[in-house]
Design a protein around this motif. Structure first.
Motif, PDB file in Angstrom:
ATOM      1  N   GLN A  60     -13.979   8.711   1.159  1.00 52.44           N
ATOM      2  CA  GLN A  60     -13.797   9.894   1.982  1.00 52.44           C
ATOM      3  C   GLN A  60     -12.317  10.239   2.142  1.00 52.44           C
ATOM      4  O   GLN A  60     -11.938  11.409   2.160  1.00 52.44           O
ATOM      5  CB  GLN A  60     -14.440   9.691   3.355  1.00 52.44           C
ATOM      6  CG  GLN A  60     -15.949   9.618   3.327  1.00 52.44           C
ATOM      7  CD  GLN A  60     -16.555   9.644   4.722  1.00 52.44           C
ATOM      8  OE1 GLN A  60     -16.129  10.384   5.592  1.00 52.44           O
ATOM      9  NE2 GLN A  60     -17.577   8.811   4.936  1.00 52.44           N
ATOM     10  N   VAL A  61     -11.483   9.223   2.253  1.00 46.12           N
ATOM     11  CA  VAL A  61     -10.038   9.465   2.383  1.00 46.12           C
ATOM     12  C   VAL A  61      -9.490  10.108   1.115  1.00 46.12           C
ATOM     13  O   VAL A  61      -8.692  11.053   1.176  1.00 46.12           O
ATOM     14  CB  VAL A  61      -9.292   8.160   2.713  1.00 46.12           C
ATOM     15  CG1 VAL A  61      -7.787   8.362   2.640  1.00 46.12           C
ATOM     16  CG2 VAL A  61      -9.692   7.664   4.103  1.00 46.12           C
ATOM     17  N   ALA A  62      -9.908   9.628  -0.037  1.00 50.53           N
ATOM     18  CA  ALA A  62      -9.453  10.212  -1.300  1.00 50.53           C
ATOM     19  C   ALA A  62      -9.906  11.660  -1.415  1.00 50.53           C
ATOM     20  O   ALA A  62      -9.139  12.532  -1.862  1.00 50.53           O
ATOM     21  CB  ALA A  62      -9.979   9.387  -2.472  1.00 50.53           C
ATOM     22  N   ARG A  63     -11.141  11.940  -1.013  1.00 49.35           N
ATOM     23  CA  ARG A  63     -11.633  13.314  -1.049  1.00 49.35           C
ATOM     24  C   ARG A  63     -10.851  14.202  -0.094  1.00 49.35           C
ATOM     25  O   ARG A  63     -10.486  15.335  -0.425  1.00 49.35           O
ATOM     26  CB  ARG A  63     -13.116  13.341  -0.688  1.00 49.35           C
ATOM     27  CG  ARG A  63     -13.686  14.758  -0.576  1.00 49.35           C
ATOM     28  CD  ARG A  63     -15.138  14.740  -0.143  1.00 49.35           C
ATOM     29  NE  ARG A  63     -15.353  13.980   1.073  1.00 49.35           N
ATOM     30  CZ  ARG A  63     -15.068  14.433   2.294  1.00 49.35           C
ATOM     31  NH1 ARG A  63     -14.506  15.621   2.459  1.00 49.35           N
ATOM     32  NH2 ARG A  63     -15.307  13.681   3.354  1.00 49.35           N
ATOM     33  N   MET A  64     -10.565  13.681   1.096  1.00 51.23           N
ATOM     34  CA  MET A  64      -9.775  14.432   2.069  1.00 51.23           C
ATOM     35  C   MET A  64      -8.409  14.793   1.507  1.00 51.23           C
ATOM     36  O   MET A  64      -7.936  15.929   1.644  1.00 51.23           O
ATOM     37  CB  MET A  64      -9.615  13.614   3.353  1.00 51.23           C
ATOM     38  CG  MET A  64      -8.751  14.253   4.442  1.00 51.23           C
ATOM     39  SD  MET A  64      -6.965  13.958   4.230  1.00 51.23           S
ATOM     40  CE  MET A  64      -6.876  12.191   4.436  1.00 51.23           C
ATOM     41  N   ALA A  65      -7.764  13.838   0.849  1.00 50.04           N
ATOM     42  CA  ALA A  65      -6.442  14.088   0.280  1.00 50.04           C
ATOM     43  C   ALA A  65      -6.498  15.184  -0.776  1.00 50.04           C
ATOM     44  O   ALA A  65      -5.597  16.036  -0.856  1.00 50.04           O
ATOM     45  CB  ALA A  65      -5.877  12.798  -0.305  1.00 50.04           C
ATOM     46  N   ASP A  66      -7.565  15.190  -1.575  1.00 52.81           N
ATOM     47  CA  ASP A  66      -7.711  16.234  -2.588  1.00 52.81           C
ATOM     48  C   ASP A  66      -7.897  17.603  -1.941  1.00 52.81           C
ATOM     49  O   ASP A  66      -7.339  18.605  -2.406  1.00 52.81           O
ATOM     50  CB  ASP A  66      -8.896  15.924  -3.500  1.00 52.81           C
ATOM     51  CG  ASP A  66      -8.627  14.759  -4.443  1.00 52.81           C
ATOM     52  OD1 ASP A  66      -7.442  14.445  -4.659  1.00 52.81           O
ATOM     53  OD2 ASP A  66      -9.600  14.163  -4.937  1.00 52.81           O
ATOM     54  N   GLU A  67      -8.675  17.657  -0.857  1.00 58.04           N
ATOM     55  CA  GLU A  67      -8.906  18.922  -0.155  1.00 58.04           C
ATOM     56  C   GLU A  67      -7.634  19.404   0.536  1.00 58.04           C
ATOM     57  O   GLU A  67      -7.413  20.615   0.676  1.00 58.04           O
ATOM     58  CB  GLU A  67     -10.022  18.774   0.878  1.00 58.04           C
ATOM     59  CG  GLU A  67     -11.406  18.590   0.290  1.00 58.04           C
ATOM     60  CD  GLU A  67     -12.474  18.571   1.358  1.00 58.04           C
ATOM     61  OE1 GLU A  67     -12.338  19.308   2.352  1.00 58.04           O
ATOM     62  OE2 GLU A  67     -13.453  17.812   1.212  1.00 58.04           O
ATOM     63  N   LEU A  68      -6.806  18.473   0.934  1.00 60.20           N
ATOM     64  CA  LEU A  68      -5.598  18.812   1.681  1.00 60.20           C
ATOM     65  C   LEU A  68      -4.630  19.645   0.856  1.00 60.20           C
ATOM     66  O   LEU A  68      -3.962  20.538   1.369  1.00 60.20           O
ATOM     67  CB  LEU A  68      -4.917  17.522   2.159  1.00 60.20           C
ATOM     68  CG  LEU A  68      -3.724  17.650   3.093  1.00 60.20           C
ATOM     69  CD1 LEU A  68      -4.146  18.291   4.410  1.00 60.20           C
ATOM     70  CD2 LEU A  68      -3.120  16.274   3.347  1.00 60.20           C
ATOM     71  N   GLY A  69      -4.530  19.336  -0.424  1.00 61.69           N
ATOM     72  CA  GLY A  69      -3.607  20.074  -1.276  1.00 61.69           C
ATOM     73  C   GLY A  69      -2.425  19.233  -1.700  1.00 61.69           C
ATOM     74  O   GLY A  69      -2.276  18.069  -1.296  1.00 61.69           O
ATOM     75  N   PRO A  70      -1.525  19.802  -2.514  1.00 58.90           N
ATOM     76  CA  PRO A  70      -0.468  19.014  -3.154  1.00 58.90           C
ATOM     77  C   PRO A  70       0.749  18.728  -2.292  1.00 58.90           C
ATOM     78  O   PRO A  70       1.568  17.886  -2.662  1.00 58.90           O
ATOM     79  CB  PRO A  70      -0.069  19.882  -4.348  1.00 58.90           C
ATOM     80  CG  PRO A  70      -0.328  21.284  -3.880  1.00 58.90           C
ATOM     81  CD  PRO A  70      -1.543  21.197  -3.012  1.00 58.90           C
ATOM     82  N   GLU A  71       0.928  19.429  -1.173  1.00 61.39           N
ATOM     83  CA  GLU A  71       2.143  19.259  -0.380  1.00 61.39           C
ATOM     84  C   GLU A  71       1.809  18.998   1.085  1.00 61.39           C
ATOM     85  O   GLU A  71       0.826  19.514   1.626  1.00 61.39           O
ATOM     86  CB  GLU A  71       3.039  20.498  -0.490  1.00 61.39           C
ATOM     87  CG  GLU A  71       3.607  20.705  -1.888  1.00 61.39           C
ATOM     88  CD  GLU A  71       4.581  21.857  -1.945  1.00 61.39           C
ATOM     89  OE1 GLU A  71       4.339  22.879  -1.280  1.00 61.39           O
ATOM     90  OE2 GLU A  71       5.602  21.730  -2.642  1.00 61.39           O
ATOM     91  N   LEU A  72       2.660  18.176   1.713  1.00 66.08           N
ATOM     92  CA  LEU A  72       2.479  17.781   3.104  1.00 66.08           C
ATOM     93  C   LEU A  72       3.850  17.477   3.693  1.00 66.08           C
ATOM     94  O   LEU A  72       4.748  17.015   2.994  1.00 66.08           O
ATOM     95  CB  LEU A  72       1.582  16.528   3.174  1.00 66.08           C
ATOM     96  CG  LEU A  72       1.190  15.981   4.535  1.00 66.08           C
ATOM     97  CD1 LEU A  72       0.331  16.979   5.296  1.00 66.08           C
ATOM     98  CD2 LEU A  72       0.447  14.654   4.365  1.00 66.08           C
ATOM     99  N   ASP A  73       4.002  17.752   4.976  1.00 69.79           N
ATOM    100  CA  ASP A  73       5.275  17.467   5.640  1.00 69.79           C
ATOM    101  C   ASP A  73       5.179  16.372   6.693  1.00 69.79           C
ATOM    102  O   ASP A  73       6.123  15.605   6.882  1.00 69.79           O
ATOM    103  CB  ASP A  73       5.814  18.749   6.294  1.00 69.79           C
ATOM    104  CG  ASP A  73       6.129  19.815   5.274  1.00 69.79           C
ATOM    105  OD1 ASP A  73       7.100  19.635   4.513  1.00 69.79           O
ATOM    106  OD2 ASP A  73       5.391  20.819   5.214  1.00 69.79           O
ATOM    107  N   VAL A  74       4.060  16.312   7.396  1.00 73.82           N
ATOM    108  CA  VAL A  74       3.910  15.343   8.483  1.00 73.82           C
ATOM    109  C   VAL A  74       2.495  14.786   8.453  1.00 73.82           C
ATOM    110  O   VAL A  74       1.522  15.536   8.301  1.00 73.82           O
ATOM    111  CB  VAL A  74       4.154  16.001   9.868  1.00 73.82           C
ATOM    112  CG1 VAL A  74       4.016  14.952  10.978  1.00 73.82           C
ATOM    113  CG2 VAL A  74       5.528  16.660   9.915  1.00 73.82           C
ATOM    114  N   VAL A  75       2.377  13.465   8.594  1.00 74.89           N
ATOM    115  CA  VAL A  75       1.066  12.856   8.824  1.00 74.89           C
ATOM    116  C   VAL A  75       1.136  12.042  10.108  1.00 74.89           C
ATOM    117  O   VAL A  75       2.054  11.235  10.303  1.00 74.89           O
ATOM    118  CB  VAL A  75       0.615  11.983   7.633  1.00 74.89           C
ATOM    119  CG1 VAL A  75       1.642  10.911   7.278  1.00 74.89           C
ATOM    120  CG2 VAL A  75      -0.729  11.330   7.932  1.00 74.89           C
ATOM    121  N   VAL A  76       0.187  12.300  11.000  1.00 78.79           N
ATOM    122  CA  VAL A  76       0.074  11.553  12.254  1.00 78.79           C
ATOM    123  C   VAL A  76      -1.237  10.785  12.197  1.00 78.79           C
ATOM    124  O   VAL A  76      -2.322  11.378  12.238  1.00 78.79           O
ATOM    125  CB  VAL A  76       0.100  12.476  13.488  1.00 78.79           C
ATOM    126  CG1 VAL A  76       0.032  11.641  14.764  1.00 78.79           C
ATOM    127  CG2 VAL A  76       1.348  13.351  13.482  1.00 78.79           C
TER     128      VAL A  76
END
Length: 239
Positions: A60-76
């Motif tokens: 599920q985490v891998a799928r979430m990362a794919d849905e999130l997209g290629p760029e990110l600035d902050v993870v909490v």
């Protein structure tokens, strides 16, 4: 410029307050959690994206990362909680093993899996913010030990992501009112004792943690990394 912010466990409690603070600052926020209906309600009321995801499940985490997209600035990494409060009581070896694994999964591995899945998406100037607990200072329980391990891992993570211009810090809250953390099992006597342990005579509020997270992701905190930031009103002090 609007940042892309991921908040795990963002459907309620402190996670919802953290997501709201970043949204108020103009950031694009994606919240995750296991309860899809609750996530949808939170997202609908605050214009956040939502992805149903159990942060302890690698698929599920891998799928979430794919849905999130290629760029990110902050993870909490907010997902977690004391699973001992909902687990059946028992002191046999098997029960102890299950209890410890549950808390390690919920409070340590959830952050490790999520961060591993998205860290290559973090842009320079990004931030990883893990949420621990004052319980790590008195780690006689599986919950406290898991949060202590999270703090140690965060310190090491900082050295790995630092060369990429990314910071990694941990916020360790004390007693925070107006959340479902205690699952209705906090007695009035215990609540008064937790407040009495503070120096300012009040319980914490989800916004106390949210404001700290927002600061740690700000331009003013770029030289703060590898640290545990205690937010507890003085209930635990450091030097």
């Amino acid at each position: 410029m609007s940042r892309i912010v991921l908040v795990t466990g963002g459907g309620n409690g402190i996670g919802r307050a953290v997501a709201a603070r970043f949204r108020a600052g103009g950031d694009a926020v994606v919240i995750t959690g296991r309860n899809g209906e609750r996530l949808a309600r939170t997202a609908a009321g605050a214009a956040a994206g939502a992805i149903t995801c159990d942060a302890t499940d690698p698929e599920q985490v891998a799928r979430m990362a794919d849905e999130l997209g290629p760029e990110l600035d902050v993870v909490v990494n907010m997902a977690g909680g004391n699973t001992d409060l909902t687990a059946p009581a028992g002191d046999g070896v098997g029960e102890v093993l299950r209890a410890w694994r549950a808390n390690l999964d919920a409070n340590l591995l959830s952050a490790v899996l999520t961060t591993t899945a998205v860290r290559d998406r973090l842009r320079p100037g990004g931030s990883i913010i893990n949420v621990g607990s004052i319980g790590a200072e008195y780690a006689a329980s599986s919950y406290g030990a898991a949060k202590a391990a999270l703090a140690a891992w965060t310190a090491g993570l900082s050295s790995e992501v630092g060369p990429k211009g990314v910071t990694a810090n941990l916020i360790a809250p004390g007693y925070i009112a107006e959340t479902g953390f205690f699952q209705g099992k906090l007695s009035e006597e215990r609540r008064r004792a937790l407040i009495a342990a503070t120096h300012n005579g009040r319980p914490g509020h989800p916004d106390d943690v949210a404001e700290t997270a927002y600061f740690l992701a700000s331009a003013g905190a770029r030289h703060i990394t590898g640290q545990t930031i205690h937010v507890n009103g003085g209930a635990h002090t450091t030097r």
